[in-house]
Write a protein that holds these residues in place. Sequence first.
Motif, PDB file in Angstrom:
ATOM      1  N   ASP A 281      10.341  -1.470   4.254  1.00  0.00           N
ATOM      2  CA  ASP A 281      11.703  -0.780   3.907  1.00  0.00           C
ATOM      3  C   ASP A 281      12.155   0.235   4.862  1.00  0.00           C
ATOM      4  O   ASP A 281      11.782   0.562   5.642  1.00  0.00           O
ATOM      5  CB  ASP A 281      11.248  -0.114   2.081  1.00  0.00           C
ATOM      6  N   ASP A 282      13.435   0.822   4.275  1.00  0.00           N
ATOM      7  CA  ASP A 282      14.243   1.306   5.192  1.00  0.00           C
ATOM      8  C   ASP A 282      13.409   2.919   5.803  1.00  0.00           C
ATOM      9  O   ASP A 282      13.807   2.831   7.119  1.00  0.00           O
ATOM     10  CB  ASP A 282      15.302   2.046   4.539  1.00  0.00           C
ATOM     11  N   LEU A 283      12.655   3.339   5.205  1.00  0.00           N
ATOM     12  CA  LEU A 283      12.129   4.644   5.789  1.00  0.00           C
ATOM     13  C   LEU A 283      11.165   4.222   6.916  1.00  0.00           C
ATOM     14  O   LEU A 283      11.094   4.668   8.107  1.00  0.00           O
ATOM     15  CB  LEU A 283      11.468   5.546   4.747  1.00  0.00           C
ATOM     16  N   ARG A 284      10.440   3.337   6.615  1.00  0.00           N
ATOM     17  CA  ARG A 284       9.261   2.669   7.312  1.00  0.00           C
ATOM     18  C   ARG A 284       9.771   1.978   8.698  1.00  0.00           C
ATOM     19  O   ARG A 284       9.733   2.209   9.766  1.00  0.00           O
ATOM     20  CB  ARG A 284       8.543   1.712   6.662  1.00  0.00           C
TER      21      ARG A 284
ATOM     22  N   TRP B  57      -1.027  -6.452  -5.437  1.00  0.00           N
ATOM     23  CA  TRP B  57       0.315  -6.220  -5.411  1.00  0.00           C
ATOM     24  C   TRP B  57       0.652  -4.625  -5.169  1.00  0.00           C
ATOM     25  O   TRP B  57       1.664  -4.352  -4.444  1.00  0.00           O
ATOM     26  CB  TRP B  57       0.715  -6.286  -7.027  1.00  0.00           C
ATOM     27  N   GLY B  58      -0.237  -3.669  -5.664  1.00  0.00           N
ATOM     28  CA  GLY B  58      -0.150  -2.164  -5.147  1.00  0.00           C
ATOM     29  C   GLY B  58      -0.243  -2.230  -3.726  1.00  0.00           C
ATOM     30  O   GLY B  58       0.601  -1.601  -2.999  1.00  0.00           O
ATOM     31  N   ALA B  59      -1.027  -2.859  -2.977  1.00  0.00           N
ATOM     32  CA  ALA B  59      -1.195  -2.907  -1.488  1.00  0.00           C
ATOM     33  C   ALA B  59      -0.135  -3.218  -0.693  1.00  0.00           C
ATOM     34  O   ALA B  59       0.528  -2.658   0.189  1.00  0.00           O
ATOM     35  CB  ALA B  59      -2.325  -3.637  -1.093  1.00  0.00           C
ATOM     36  N   ARG B  60       0.805  -4.257  -1.459  1.00  0.00           N
ATOM     37  CA  ARG B  60       1.700  -4.868  -0.899  1.00  0.00           C
ATOM     38  C   ARG B  60       3.238  -3.808  -1.004  1.00  0.00           C
ATOM     39  O   ARG B  60       3.854  -3.750  -0.048  1.00  0.00           O
ATOM     40  CB  ARG B  60       2.456  -6.114  -1.629  1.00  0.00           C
ATOM     41  N   TYR B  61       3.228  -3.106  -2.019  1.00  0.00           N
ATOM     42  CA  TYR B  61       4.094  -2.196  -2.416  1.00  0.00           C
ATOM     43  C   TYR B  61       3.916  -0.934  -1.311  1.00  0.00           C
ATOM     44  O   TYR B  61       4.934  -0.836  -0.630  1.00  0.00           O
ATOM     45  CB  TYR B  61       4.152  -1.768  -3.907  1.00  0.00           C
TER      46      TYR B  61
ATOM     47  N   LEU C 139       5.136   2.760   2.910  1.00  0.00           N
ATOM     48  CA  LEU C 139       4.512   3.814   3.751  1.00  0.00           C
ATOM     49  C   LEU C 139       4.856   3.728   5.210  1.00  0.00           C
ATOM     50  O   LEU C 139       4.914   2.777   5.719  1.00  0.00           O
ATOM     51  CB  LEU C 139       3.144   3.520   3.827  1.00  0.00           C
ATOM     52  N   ILE C 140       5.347   5.025   5.651  1.00  0.00           N
ATOM     53  CA  ILE C 140       5.942   5.120   7.001  1.00  0.00           C
ATOM     54  C   ILE C 140       4.442   4.976   8.022  1.00  0.00           C
ATOM     55  O   ILE C 140       4.491   4.619   9.131  1.00  0.00           O
ATOM     56  CB  ILE C 140       6.733   6.221   7.440  1.00  0.00           C
ATOM     57  N   ASP C 141       3.334   5.486   7.358  1.00  0.00           N
ATOM     58  CA  ASP C 141       2.274   5.196   8.056  1.00  0.00           C
ATOM     59  C   ASP C 141       1.291   3.846   7.891  1.00  0.00           C
ATOM     60  O   ASP C 141       0.265   3.833   7.933  1.00  0.00           O
ATOM     61  CB  ASP C 141       1.212   6.461   7.878  1.00  0.00           C
ATOM     62  N   TYR C 142       2.101   2.908   7.310  1.00  0.00           N
ATOM     63  CA  TYR C 142       1.258   1.798   7.030  1.00  0.00           C
ATOM     64  C   TYR C 142       0.784   1.278   8.272  1.00  0.00           C
ATOM     65  O   TYR C 142       0.909   1.221   9.233  1.00  0.00           O
ATOM     66  CB  TYR C 142       2.517   0.506   6.716  1.00  0.00           C
TER      67      TYR C 142
END
Length: 419
Positions: A53-56, A363-367, A372-375
């Motif tokens: 997503d955008d922030l990441r 599914w939670g992990a995918r979201y 997360l910007i620290d993914y």
Amino acid sequence: MAHTSIYWYRHNLRLRDLPSLERCIAESDQVLPVWIFEDRWEGDDELGFPVMDDLRYMHLRDSALGLQKRIHAMGSELLILRGDPVKILKTLSAQLGNCPVYSSLEVAYYERQQEIHLAESCTLTVVNDQSMYDEGDLPFDYWNVPRVFTDFRKKVEKYSKVRQEVAVVSAMPPVPDHDYVSWDYPAKTVSMDDRSAVSLAGDEQAAWKRVQHYFYDTQALSVYKKTRNGLIGSMYSSKLSQYLAVGSISAVSVYHEIKRYEQQHGSNESTYWLFFELLWREFFRWVARKHGAKIFQLTGIMDRYREYPGGRKELQRWIDAETGDAFVDANMRELAATGFMSNRGRQNVASYLVHRLRVPWTWGARYFESQLIDYDATSNWCNWMYQSGVGNDPRDRVFNTIRQADMYDKDGSYRELWS
Ligand SMILES: Cc1cc2nc3c(=O)[nH]c(=O)nc-3n(C[C@H](O)[C@H](O)[C@H](O)COP(=O)(O)OP(=O)(O)OC[C@H]3O[C@@H](n4cnc5c(N)ncnc54)[C@H](O)[C@@H]3O)c2cc1C
């Protein structure tokens, strides 16, 4: 003829403490540094979430562009390309006379596969930049990594040494002639919520500025163990995860900086505890290396089948912060608005999704991966497995989110902030 090499940047967007780059430079007369924005990071995943997503995306973009600037300042070049790294690097290597490729050793399954495929047609050298311990320094083979964190921690603390830090690269060899042009990495204009605990700046300078502030200017490191379960603001924890994730700082550098700080300001439980937390990161890296694709599968590394009657409706309520649990909802709002959530928050929302709403943990992990910007593949998926009882802790780690809110958000100010 000059000995030409390609240096492939991955999750290691820095110049300091980069053994793979040091080796590449030592063995080459000409080096072409390349970073590739991978096509698999674009578009939506099978659940309909943007893969990034955008922030990441903006955080990663900032980190790569910051590095590009520094490399240009040394008279070299960081070629930024877009596509499938294996295909691009094979072509580039062939165009440069079948030159070798150097890079960082990765531990997550997909990245390991890239290395295997690339090595089929190129000479590829990968060096450990990202883990604190080299494989040969572990007191066990990585496929025998202990299943329980405490066993891992005790063994490495007793028998292994964090590797030495490598000096910052201050000069780069000349760049070979090539026909490529850097990809014009699209800007996005999403502004960060002003309640955010983190900033979007992700490059090496920002990482070291954060170390300076958290360690020396404020000496917050000396009280980390007392504050680390906080929820509001930038100072309750180190906020180094976003830099570690893109590799604009290494865990080895953070470790040695803790040691330098201890010499100046004294050691205590808190200074040790930051290292303790880095050991969690380290542990999960070796777990991922051992178990490969299993960390992404619903049955986890335990091959444990469980029923998940919750579906898309429950998942959406959780994402939209409409569960009715004010603590969970506040954390989910913070994540959507800032790309960050505290460790306490992550444990609670994960537990709620899996044990209360009984939605598949993947599914939670995918979201989280999308937001997360620290993914970080290993930290994210191994923590989710852990919380879901299919990972390194076979217990069901069910958090009572009401009690947790009472303990960690006594006066309700966090819930108020993100209401
Ligand atoms: C469900 C879930 C998902 C998570 N996903 C990620 C992720 O994608 N990326 C990520 O970096 N962390 C992840 N974490 C771990 C942890 O929440 C974050 O590392 C931490 O909140 C980041 O803030 P900080 O840098 O201020 O941490 P600090 O408390 O200052 O800790 C210092 C460093 O130690 C490491 N660390 C701390 N706790 C953990 C942990 N439980 N597991 C692994 N490393 C840890 C991180 O590198 C962190 O930057 C996740 C945790 C949970 C429960």
